[in-house]
Motif scaffolding. Structure first.
Motif, PDB file in Angstrom:
ATOM      1  N   MET A   1       0.309  -1.679  -0.349  1.00  0.00           N
ATOM      2  CA  MET A   1       0.132   0.124   0.461  1.00  0.00           C
ATOM      3  C   MET A   1       0.129   1.208  -0.011  1.00  0.00           C
ATOM      4  SD  MET A   1      -3.199   0.718   2.853  1.00  0.00           S
ATOM      5  CE  MET A   1      -4.246  -0.491   1.771  1.00  0.00           C
ATOM      6  N   ASN A   2       0.686   2.769  -0.838  1.00  0.00           N
ATOM      7  CA  ASN A   2       1.588   3.518  -0.803  1.00  0.00           C
ATOM      8  C   ASN A   2       1.086   4.425   0.048  1.00  0.00           C
ATOM      9  OD1 ASN A   2       2.487   2.625  -3.036  1.00  0.00           O
ATOM     10  ND2 ASN A   2       0.855   3.822  -4.706  1.00  0.00           N
ATOM     11  N   PHE A   3       1.558   5.319   1.228  1.00  0.00           N
ATOM     12  CA  PHE A   3       1.641   6.134   2.151  1.00  0.00           C
ATOM     13  C   PHE A   3       1.547   6.869   2.204  1.00  0.00           C
ATOM     14  CE2 PHE A   3       4.504   4.007   3.893  1.00  0.00           C
ATOM     15  CZ  PHE A   3       5.099   4.306   4.638  1.00  0.00           C
ATOM     16  N   TYR A   4       1.293   8.642   3.025  1.00  0.00           N
ATOM     17  CA  TYR A   4       2.516   9.723   2.709  1.00  0.00           C
ATOM     18  C   TYR A   4       1.946  10.016   4.453  1.00  0.00           C
ATOM     19  CZ  TYR A   4       3.622  14.248   2.536  1.00  0.00           C
ATOM     20  OH  TYR A   4       4.323  15.566   2.575  1.00  0.00           O
ATOM     21  N   THR A   5       3.380  10.739   4.491  1.00  0.00           N
ATOM     22  CA  THR A   5       2.848  11.264   6.537  1.00  0.00           C
ATOM     23  C   THR A   5       3.100  12.336   5.939  1.00  0.00           C
ATOM     24  OG1 THR A   5       3.873   8.730   6.543  1.00  0.00           O
ATOM     25  CG2 THR A   5       3.807  10.375   8.846  1.00  0.00           C
ATOM     26  N   ALA A   6       2.469  13.053   6.541  1.00  0.00           N
ATOM     27  CA  ALA A   6       2.304  14.615   7.303  1.00  0.00           C
ATOM     28  C   ALA A   6       2.975  14.603   8.226  1.00  0.00           C
ATOM     29  CB  ALA A   6       0.925  15.260   6.063  1.00  0.00           C
ATOM     30  N   SER A   7       3.241  16.379   8.154  1.00  0.00           N
ATOM     31  CA  SER A   7       3.711  16.686  10.249  1.00  0.00           C
ATOM     32  C   SER A   7       4.153  17.906   9.497  1.00  0.00           C
ATOM     33  CB  SER A   7       3.756  15.682  10.727  1.00  0.00           C
ATOM     34  OG  SER A   7       3.676  16.062  12.482  1.00  0.00           O
ATOM     35  N   SER A   8       5.008  18.712  11.196  1.00  0.00           N
ATOM     36  CA  SER A   8       5.463  19.644  11.266  1.00  0.00           C
ATOM     37  C   SER A   8       7.645  18.982  11.348  1.00  0.00           C
ATOM     38  CB  SER A   8       5.295  20.117  12.300  1.00  0.00           C
ATOM     39  OG  SER A   8       5.496  19.663  12.899  1.00  0.00           O
ATOM     40  N   PHE A   9       8.204  19.693  10.940  1.00  0.00           N
ATOM     41  CA  PHE A   9       9.964  19.616  11.247  1.00  0.00           C
ATOM     42  C   PHE A   9      10.094  18.704  13.146  1.00  0.00           C
ATOM     43  CE2 PHE A   9      10.348  21.331   6.922  1.00  0.00           C
ATOM     44  CZ  PHE A   9      11.407  20.536   6.753  1.00  0.00           C
ATOM     45  N   HIS A  28       4.572   1.559   0.538  1.00  0.00           N
ATOM     46  CA  HIS A  28       6.108   2.218   0.209  1.00  0.00           C
ATOM     47  C   HIS A  28       5.584   3.656   0.565  1.00  0.00           C
ATOM     48  CE1 HIS A  28       7.961   3.894  -3.220  1.00  0.00           C
ATOM     49  NE2 HIS A  28       6.958   4.458  -3.885  1.00  0.00           N
ATOM     50  N   LEU A  29       6.809   4.473   0.964  1.00  0.00           N
ATOM     51  CA  LEU A  29       6.599   6.078   1.434  1.00  0.00           C
ATOM     52  C   LEU A  29       6.328   6.676  -0.698  1.00  0.00           C
ATOM     53  CD1 LEU A  29       5.971   8.341   3.294  1.00  0.00           C
ATOM     54  CD2 LEU A  29       8.847   7.779   3.108  1.00  0.00           C
ATOM     55  N   THR A  30       5.318   7.533  -0.586  1.00  0.00           N
ATOM     56  CA  THR A  30       5.268   8.037  -2.002  1.00  0.00           C
ATOM     57  C   THR A  30       6.635   9.177  -1.799  1.00  0.00           C
ATOM     58  OG1 THR A  30       3.160   9.729  -1.047  1.00  0.00           O
ATOM     59  CG2 THR A  30       3.034   7.215  -2.358  1.00  0.00           C
ATOM     60  N   TYR A  31       6.695   9.770  -1.061  1.00  0.00           N
ATOM     61  CA  TYR A  31       7.846  10.725  -0.463  1.00  0.00           C
ATOM     62  C   TYR A  31       8.168  11.349   0.924  1.00  0.00           C
ATOM     63  CZ  TYR A  31       9.407  15.179  -0.315  1.00  0.00           C
ATOM     64  OH  TYR A  31      10.448  16.671  -0.183  1.00  0.00           O
ATOM     65  N   ASP A  32       9.250  11.001   1.000  1.00  0.00           N
ATOM     66  CA  ASP A  32      10.057  11.623   2.266  1.00  0.00           C
ATOM     67  C   ASP A  32      10.699  13.115   2.596  1.00  0.00           C
ATOM     68  OD1 ASP A  32      11.607  11.155   4.547  1.00  0.00           O
ATOM     69  OD2 ASP A  32      12.853   9.633   3.974  1.00  0.00           O
ATOM     70  N   TRP A  33       9.892  13.464   2.886  1.00  0.00           N
ATOM     71  CA  TRP A  33       9.900  15.936   3.171  1.00  0.00           C
ATOM     72  C   TRP A  33      10.729  14.984   4.616  1.00  0.00           C
ATOM     73  CZ3 TRP A  33       9.057  17.198   8.290  1.00  0.00           C
ATOM     74  CH2 TRP A  33       7.831  16.016   8.590  1.00  0.00           C
ATOM     75  N   THR A  34      11.148  14.109   5.144  1.00  0.00           N
ATOM     76  CA  THR A  34      12.208  14.042   6.049  1.00  0.00           C
ATOM     77  C   THR A  34      13.625  14.832   5.640  1.00  0.00           C
ATOM     78  OG1 THR A  34      12.413  12.332   7.145  1.00  0.00           O
ATOM     79  CG2 THR A  34      10.490  12.797   7.645  1.00  0.00           C
ATOM     80  N   GLN A  35      14.175  14.296   4.312  1.00  0.00           N
ATOM     81  CA  GLN A  35      15.328  14.377   4.170  1.00  0.00           C
ATOM     82  C   GLN A  35      15.819  15.629   3.437  1.00  0.00           C
ATOM     83  OE1 GLN A  35      16.900  11.483   4.143  1.00  0.00           O
ATOM     84  NE2 GLN A  35      15.714  10.931   5.419  1.00  0.00           N
ATOM     85  N   SER A  36      14.765  16.743   3.425  1.00  0.00           N
ATOM     86  CA  SER A  36      14.152  18.181   3.249  1.00  0.00           C
ATOM     87  C   SER A  36      14.828  18.279   4.393  1.00  0.00           C
ATOM     88  CB  SER A  36      13.018  18.125   2.817  1.00  0.00           C
ATOM     89  OG  SER A  36      12.913  17.504   1.201  1.00  0.00           O
ATOM     90  N   GLU A  37      15.127  19.962   3.757  1.00  0.00           N
ATOM     91  CA  GLU A  37      15.907  21.071   4.815  1.00  0.00           C
ATOM     92  C   GLU A  37      14.601  21.834   4.842  1.00  0.00           C
ATOM     93  OE1 GLU A  37      19.522  22.461   4.424  1.00  0.00           O
ATOM     94  OE2 GLU A  37      20.680  20.799   4.155  1.00  0.00           O
ATOM     95  N   ARG A  38      15.115  22.779   5.270  1.00  0.00           N
ATOM     96  CA  ARG A  38      14.173  24.185   5.489  1.00  0.00           C
ATOM     97  C   ARG A  38      14.129  24.855   4.479  1.00  0.00           C
ATOM     98  NH1 ARG A  38      10.039  25.311  10.422  1.00  0.00           N
ATOM     99  NH2 ARG A  38      10.848  22.954  12.206  1.00  0.00           N
ATOM    100  N   VAL A  39      13.439  25.134   3.100  1.00  0.00           N
ATOM    101  CA  VAL A  39      13.429  26.370   2.268  1.00  0.00           C
ATOM    102  C   VAL A  39      12.351  26.967   2.235  1.00  0.00           C
ATOM    103  CG1 VAL A  39      14.501  24.417   1.129  1.00  0.00           C
ATOM    104  CG2 VAL A  39      11.927  24.801   0.499  1.00  0.00           C
ATOM    105  N   ASP A  40      12.844  28.373   1.692  1.00  0.00           N
ATOM    106  CA  ASP A  40      12.219  29.712   1.424  1.00  0.00           C
ATOM    107  C   ASP A  40      12.587  30.468   0.576  1.00  0.00           C
ATOM    108  OD1 ASP A  40      14.751  31.107   2.030  1.00  0.00           O
ATOM    109  OD2 ASP A  40      14.799  31.853   3.772  1.00  0.00           O
ATOM    110  N   MET A  41      13.136  30.142  -0.536  1.00  0.00           N
ATOM    111  CA  MET A  41      13.104  31.020  -2.104  1.00  0.00           C
ATOM    112  C   MET A  41      12.391  30.471  -2.952  1.00  0.00           C
ATOM    113  SD  MET A  41      15.727  32.404  -2.095  1.00  0.00           S
ATOM    114  CE  MET A  41      16.031  32.174  -3.470  1.00  0.00           C
ATOM    115  N   PRO A  42      11.198  30.659  -3.873  1.00  0.00           N
ATOM    116  CA  PRO A  42      10.780  30.591  -4.133  1.00  0.00           C
ATOM    117  C   PRO A  42      10.164  29.377  -5.024  1.00  0.00           C
ATOM    118  CG  PRO A  42      10.543  32.863  -4.207  1.00  0.00           C
ATOM    119  CD  PRO A  42      11.695  32.061  -4.026  1.00  0.00           C
ATOM    120  N   ALA A  43      11.446  29.563  -5.682  1.00  0.00           N
ATOM    121  CA  ALA A  43      11.674  28.258  -7.409  1.00  0.00           C
ATOM    122  C   ALA A  43      11.803  26.668  -5.456  1.00  0.00           C
ATOM    123  CB  ALA A  43      12.632  27.620  -7.732  1.00  0.00           C
ATOM    124  N   ALA A  44      12.638  26.249  -5.510  1.00  0.00           N
ATOM    125  CA  ALA A  44      12.487  25.541  -4.218  1.00  0.00           C
ATOM    126  C   ALA A  44      10.973  24.927  -2.791  1.00  0.00           C
ATOM    127  CB  ALA A  44      13.766  25.836  -2.862  1.00  0.00           C
TER     128      ALA A  44
END
Length: 134
Positions: A1-9, A28-44
């Motif tokens: 089953m595909n899953f996504y986990t949402a939350s805050s840092f 299956h995790l569809t995307y792991d946002w925990t591997q990202s850093e906080r961003v503030d640039m519009p393109a990122a």
């Protein structure tokens, strides 16, 4: 089953624990946002936003770990609009029926998960097994 986990840092360790446990069970995790850093640039912001939107839409369920911020609640809205089941994870019922509750927690296929992280995982895995049997 595909899953996504949402939350805050601030909940990153709980999210990683949930993700690891579900992946070890063959999900299956569809995307792991925990591997990202906080961003503030519009393109990122745009790139990550698109990845998260696609990940929610590709999921068979959304796991929302509370407390969470505005981005996670947008992801909740995407899941509800797409009729994707939601597991709402919280320590106690304060966010379910108390002052932190949202009307959107009570519509669609939203299942509350109370307790500690291990309790949430057990509830989610049981429900996933039940859904795959159907």
């Amino acid at each position: 089953m595909n899953f996504y986990t949402a939350s805050s840092f601030r909940n990153i360790e709980d999210v990683q624990f949930i993700n690891d446990r579900l992946i070890k069970q063959g999900h299956h995790l569809t995307y792991d946002w925990t591997q990202s850093e906080r961003v503030d640039m519009p393109a990122a912001l745009q790139r990550i936003g698109q990845l998260e939107l696609d990940a929610v839409q590709a999921s068979d369920c959304l796991i929302l770990v509370l407390p969470a911020g505005k981005g996670s609640h947008v992801e909740l809205g995407i899941a509800l609009a797409n009729r994707i089941p939601v597991f709402l994870c919280m320590l106690d019922s304060t966010s379910w029926t108390g002052s932190e509750a949202s009307t959107f927690y009570h519509i669609g296929d939203v299942r509350p998960c109370f307790g500690q992280t291990e309790d949430w995982v057990r509830t989610i895995l049981d429900a996933m097994a039940e859904r795959t049997v159907r």
